[in-house]
Design a protein around this motif. Structure first.
Motif, PDB file in Angstrom:
ATOM      1  N   GLU A   6       0.892  -1.082  -0.152  1.00  0.00           N
ATOM      2  CA  GLU A   6      -0.291  -0.023   0.003  1.00  0.00           C
ATOM      3  C   GLU A   6       0.722   1.213  -0.104  1.00  0.00           C
ATOM      4  O   GLU A   6       0.515   2.141  -0.758  1.00  0.00           O
ATOM      5  CB  GLU A   6      -0.873  -0.144   1.260  1.00  0.00           C
ATOM      6  CG  GLU A   6      -1.927   1.252   1.553  1.00  0.00           C
ATOM      7  CD  GLU A   6      -2.663   1.297   2.542  1.00  0.00           C
ATOM      8  OE1 GLU A   6      -3.060   2.301   3.131  1.00  0.00           O
ATOM      9  OE2 GLU A   6      -2.844   0.329   3.151  1.00  0.00           O
ATOM     10  N   ASP A   7       1.832   1.243   0.924  1.00  0.00           N
ATOM     11  CA  ASP A   7       2.691   2.292   0.804  1.00  0.00           C
ATOM     12  C   ASP A   7       3.740   2.452  -0.003  1.00  0.00           C
ATOM     13  O   ASP A   7       4.851   3.438   0.042  1.00  0.00           O
ATOM     14  CB  ASP A   7       3.127   2.493   2.493  1.00  0.00           C
ATOM     15  CG  ASP A   7       2.193   2.755   3.392  1.00  0.00           C
ATOM     16  OD1 ASP A   7       1.244   3.741   3.171  1.00  0.00           O
ATOM     17  OD2 ASP A   7       1.919   2.188   4.390  1.00  0.00           O
ATOM     18  N   GLN A   8       4.145   1.267  -0.608  1.00  0.00           N
ATOM     19  CA  GLN A   8       5.350   1.056  -1.403  1.00  0.00           C
ATOM     20  C   GLN A   8       6.659   1.409  -0.545  1.00  0.00           C
ATOM     21  O   GLN A   8       7.455   2.245  -1.362  1.00  0.00           O
ATOM     22  CB  GLN A   8       5.315   2.009  -2.645  1.00  0.00           C
ATOM     23  CG  GLN A   8       4.171   1.331  -3.366  1.00  0.00           C
ATOM     24  CD  GLN A   8       4.545  -0.059  -4.243  1.00  0.00           C
ATOM     25  OE1 GLN A   8       5.441  -0.197  -4.808  1.00  0.00           O
ATOM     26  NE2 GLN A   8       3.699  -0.793  -3.937  1.00  0.00           N
ATOM     27  N   GLU A   9       6.670   0.965   0.795  1.00  0.00           N
ATOM     28  CA  GLU A   9       7.879   1.103   1.295  1.00  0.00           C
ATOM     29  C   GLU A   9       8.203   0.027   2.368  1.00  0.00           C
ATOM     30  O   GLU A   9       7.129  -0.788   2.734  1.00  0.00           O
ATOM     31  CB  GLU A   9       7.805   2.613   2.451  1.00  0.00           C
ATOM     32  CG  GLU A   9       7.791   3.608   1.517  1.00  0.00           C
ATOM     33  CD  GLU A   9       7.784   4.926   2.552  1.00  0.00           C
ATOM     34  OE1 GLU A   9       8.851   5.624   2.265  1.00  0.00           O
ATOM     35  OE2 GLU A   9       6.666   5.228   3.375  1.00  0.00           O
ATOM     36  N   HIS A  10       9.395   0.067   2.939  1.00  0.00           N
ATOM     37  CA  HIS A  10       9.911  -1.263   3.929  1.00  0.00           C
ATOM     38  C   HIS A  10       9.050  -0.575   5.303  1.00  0.00           C
ATOM     39  O   HIS A  10       9.044   0.594   5.586  1.00  0.00           O
ATOM     40  CB  HIS A  10      11.180  -1.375   4.014  1.00  0.00           C
ATOM     41  CG  HIS A  10      11.759  -1.733   2.734  1.00  0.00           C
ATOM     42  ND1 HIS A  10      11.862  -2.959   2.419  1.00  0.00           N
ATOM     43  CD2 HIS A  10      12.356  -1.008   1.873  1.00  0.00           C
ATOM     44  CE1 HIS A  10      12.141  -3.123   1.121  1.00  0.00           C
ATOM     45  NE2 HIS A  10      12.642  -2.026   0.789  1.00  0.00           N
ATOM     46  N   VAL A  11       8.634  -1.734   6.119  1.00  0.00           N
ATOM     47  CA  VAL A  11       8.103  -1.192   7.330  1.00  0.00           C
ATOM     48  C   VAL A  11       8.976  -1.979   8.514  1.00  0.00           C
ATOM     49  O   VAL A  11       9.200  -3.364   8.391  1.00  0.00           O
ATOM     50  CB  VAL A  11       6.681  -1.974   7.535  1.00  0.00           C
ATOM     51  CG1 VAL A  11       6.099  -1.315   8.939  1.00  0.00           C
ATOM     52  CG2 VAL A  11       5.890  -1.404   6.497  1.00  0.00           C
TER      53      VAL A  11
END
Length: 95
Positions: A6-11
């Protein structure tokens, strides 16, 4: 560490603090960010901070409730392989 589609980022995540996370473009930044947030939480919590999972004691016993169908399938597999139901369940859980 997980990828957020959804965010196109690593969490960046920490099991002991499920409400804390950090989003970043790369894994290093995500881990660094969540590390800083956790450090702040630890300072705030003081002696009330959770015990790290790596330092907790585990008995090796827990009760699992399942459906009769799953119980039967495990028992059948145990009988076919000549193993105990517990041994079969352990093998399946230890992945």
């Amino acid at each position: 560490m997980v990828w957020s589609e959804e965010d196109q980022e690593h969490v960046g995540l920490v099991d002991e603090f499920p409400s804390l996370s950090w989003l970043a473009a790369n894994q290093v930044e995500a881990l660094t960010g969540v590390g800083e947030v956790v450090a702040e939480a630890l300072d705030d919590l003081g002696d009330d901070a959770p015990i790290p999972l790596s330092q907790r004691k585990y008995s090796g016993k827990f009760l699992v409730r399942t459906t009769p169908r799953v119980h039967r399938r495990l028992a059948e597999q145990a009988a076919r392989t000549g193993k105990s139901l517990n041994a079969v369940a352990n093998e399946l859980l230890d992945v």
